[in-house]
Write an enzyme that holds these catalytic residues in place. Sequence first.
Site, PDB file in Angstrom:
ATOM      1  N   TRP A 175       5.212  -0.596  -4.130  1.00  0.00           N
ATOM      2  CA  TRP A 175       4.764   0.685  -4.670  1.00  0.00           C
ATOM      3  C   TRP A 175       5.979   1.513  -5.060  1.00  0.00           C
ATOM      4  O   TRP A 175       6.952   1.560  -4.311  1.00  0.00           O
ATOM      5  CB  TRP A 175       3.948   1.414  -3.604  1.00  0.00           C
ATOM      6  CG  TRP A 175       3.190   2.579  -4.118  1.00  0.00           C
ATOM      7  CD1 TRP A 175       3.591   3.879  -4.101  1.00  0.00           C
ATOM      8  CD2 TRP A 175       1.909   2.557  -4.738  1.00  0.00           C
ATOM      9  NE1 TRP A 175       2.631   4.677  -4.670  1.00  0.00           N
ATOM     10  CE2 TRP A 175       1.580   3.888  -5.071  1.00  0.00           C
ATOM     11  CE3 TRP A 175       0.997   1.535  -5.046  1.00  0.00           C
ATOM     12  CZ2 TRP A 175       0.388   4.232  -5.695  1.00  0.00           C
ATOM     13  CZ3 TRP A 175      -0.184   1.877  -5.661  1.00  0.00           C
ATOM     14  CH2 TRP A 175      -0.488   3.209  -5.986  1.00  0.00           C
TER      15      TRP A 175
ATOM     16  N   HIS B  20       3.406  -1.189   4.276  1.00  0.00           N
ATOM     17  CA  HIS B  20       2.407  -1.492   3.238  1.00  0.00           C
ATOM     18  C   HIS B  20       2.957  -2.479   2.206  1.00  0.00           C
ATOM     19  O   HIS B  20       2.592  -2.430   1.034  1.00  0.00           O
ATOM     20  CB  HIS B  20       1.909  -0.200   2.579  1.00  0.00           C
ATOM     21  CG  HIS B  20       1.213   0.686   3.564  1.00  0.00           C
ATOM     22  ND1 HIS B  20      -0.161   0.796   3.645  1.00  0.00           N
ATOM     23  CD2 HIS B  20       1.707   1.458   4.570  1.00  0.00           C
ATOM     24  CE1 HIS B  20      -0.485   1.608   4.646  1.00  0.00           C
ATOM     25  NE2 HIS B  20       0.638   2.027   5.212  1.00  0.00           N
TER      26      HIS B  20
ATOM     27  N   HIS C 264      -1.546  -6.472   3.408  1.00  0.00           N
ATOM     28  CA  HIS C 264      -1.457  -5.609   4.596  1.00  0.00           C
ATOM     29  C   HIS C 264      -2.770  -4.877   4.851  1.00  0.00           C
ATOM     30  O   HIS C 264      -3.646  -4.811   3.973  1.00  0.00           O
ATOM     31  CB  HIS C 264      -0.315  -4.601   4.430  1.00  0.00           C
ATOM     32  CG  HIS C 264      -0.573  -3.589   3.363  1.00  0.00           C
ATOM     33  ND1 HIS C 264      -0.355  -3.837   2.032  1.00  0.00           N
ATOM     34  CD2 HIS C 264      -1.083  -2.331   3.427  1.00  0.00           C
ATOM     35  CE1 HIS C 264      -0.688  -2.778   1.327  1.00  0.00           C
ATOM     36  NE2 HIS C 264      -1.148  -1.842   2.145  1.00  0.00           N
TER      37      HIS C 264
ATOM     38  N   HIS D 269      -2.975   6.252   7.939  1.00  0.00           N
ATOM     39  CA  HIS D 269      -2.264   6.254   6.650  1.00  0.00           C
ATOM     40  C   HIS D 269      -2.564   7.522   5.848  1.00  0.00           C
ATOM     41  O   HIS D 269      -1.701   8.079   5.188  1.00  0.00           O
ATOM     42  CB  HIS D 269      -2.694   5.011   5.866  1.00  0.00           C
ATOM     43  CG  HIS D 269      -1.927   4.758   4.605  1.00  0.00           C
ATOM     44  ND1 HIS D 269      -0.591   5.020   4.447  1.00  0.00           N
ATOM     45  CD2 HIS D 269      -2.336   4.233   3.412  1.00  0.00           C
ATOM     46  CE1 HIS D 269      -0.200   4.696   3.232  1.00  0.00           C
ATOM     47  NE2 HIS D 269      -1.237   4.217   2.575  1.00  0.00           N
TER      48      HIS D 269
ATOM     49  N   HIS E 178      -9.000   6.288  -0.541  1.00  0.00           N
ATOM     50  CA  HIS E 178      -8.511   6.011   0.820  1.00  0.00           C
ATOM     51  C   HIS E 178      -9.228   6.888   1.850  1.00  0.00           C
ATOM     52  O   HIS E 178      -9.669   6.413   2.898  1.00  0.00           O
ATOM     53  CB  HIS E 178      -7.000   6.287   0.901  1.00  0.00           C
ATOM     54  CG  HIS E 178      -6.139   5.135   0.474  1.00  0.00           C
ATOM     55  ND1 HIS E 178      -5.559   5.073  -0.761  1.00  0.00           N
ATOM     56  CD2 HIS E 178      -5.747   4.018   1.134  1.00  0.00           C
ATOM     57  CE1 HIS E 178      -4.828   3.959  -0.845  1.00  0.00           C
ATOM     58  NE2 HIS E 178      -4.925   3.296   0.288  1.00  0.00           N
TER      59      HIS E 178
ATOM     60  N   GLU F  30      -5.231  -4.711   1.619  1.00  0.00           N
ATOM     61  CA  GLU F  30      -4.678  -4.621   0.260  1.00  0.00           C
ATOM     62  C   GLU F  30      -3.681  -5.762   0.032  1.00  0.00           C
ATOM     63  O   GLU F  30      -3.124  -6.315   0.977  1.00  0.00           O
ATOM     64  CB  GLU F  30      -3.979  -3.270   0.085  1.00  0.00           C
ATOM     65  CG  GLU F  30      -4.950  -2.104   0.232  1.00  0.00           C
ATOM     66  CD  GLU F  30      -4.277  -0.744   0.314  1.00  0.00           C
ATOM     67  OE1 GLU F  30      -4.869   0.242  -0.152  1.00  0.00           O
ATOM     68  OE2 GLU F  30      -3.160  -0.655   0.867  1.00  0.00           O
TER      69      GLU F  30
HETATM   70 ZN   LIG Z   1      -1.711   0.290   2.124  1.00  0.00          ZN
END
Ligand SMILES: [Zn+2]
Length: 213
Positions: free
Chosen positions: A17, A47, A51, A57, A162, A174
Amino acid sequence: MRIHDISLPISARLPVWPGDPPVVVSFHQHLERGDGCTLSHLSLSTHAGTHVDAPAHFLAGGTTVDTLALAALIGPALVVDVGPVSAITAAVLWDLAIPLQVERLLFRTRNSAKWAAGEERFGEDFVAITEDGAQWLVERKVRLVGVDYLSVAPFAAPEPTHRVLLAAGVLVVEGLNLHDVVPGDYELVCLPLRLEGTDGAPARAVLIERDCP
Ligand SMILES: [Zn+2]
């Protein structure tokens, strides 16, 4: 019995990410350097790759990954192919005719082709679940949702999806690679590392296919 490994290999080639720490795997000791054994050093975000997201989170004071209920992470799962859609909305979910009572749902999208092609760059245009799609899943009492890119939520709006899922106690997996998996019924085993007090953890995820008699 056939076992499908649907986890991404963890290496420095793994896309992460934007802004997250890179994956670094290095040899701390190595037999070829005269050390007594080979031993690697690992640095990565919670992450990275395949994961599990814990409620912590996105939710202050939420459950951390070390205390998640393991029963939700092991058991019957349905793999659904969503086709060429660009987002998994409530309307898309209705059209998929997903049977009632399904507890674990894994979505195969065009994202999985990126893993099969060895894509090493992060792409913002991945297929993910919209907020109304998340609400649909909560109303259906799904316990676990799996997606085949690095976030369950669209790139432009990470929070709503989320929050809806995690606040309802839906486990989120994910970074699955479902490219080689035929849609249908399997047994899922997905166990995140027991990282104390963290918001998520890398996991090895497999689908078990049992031969019909
Ligand atoms: Zn994640």
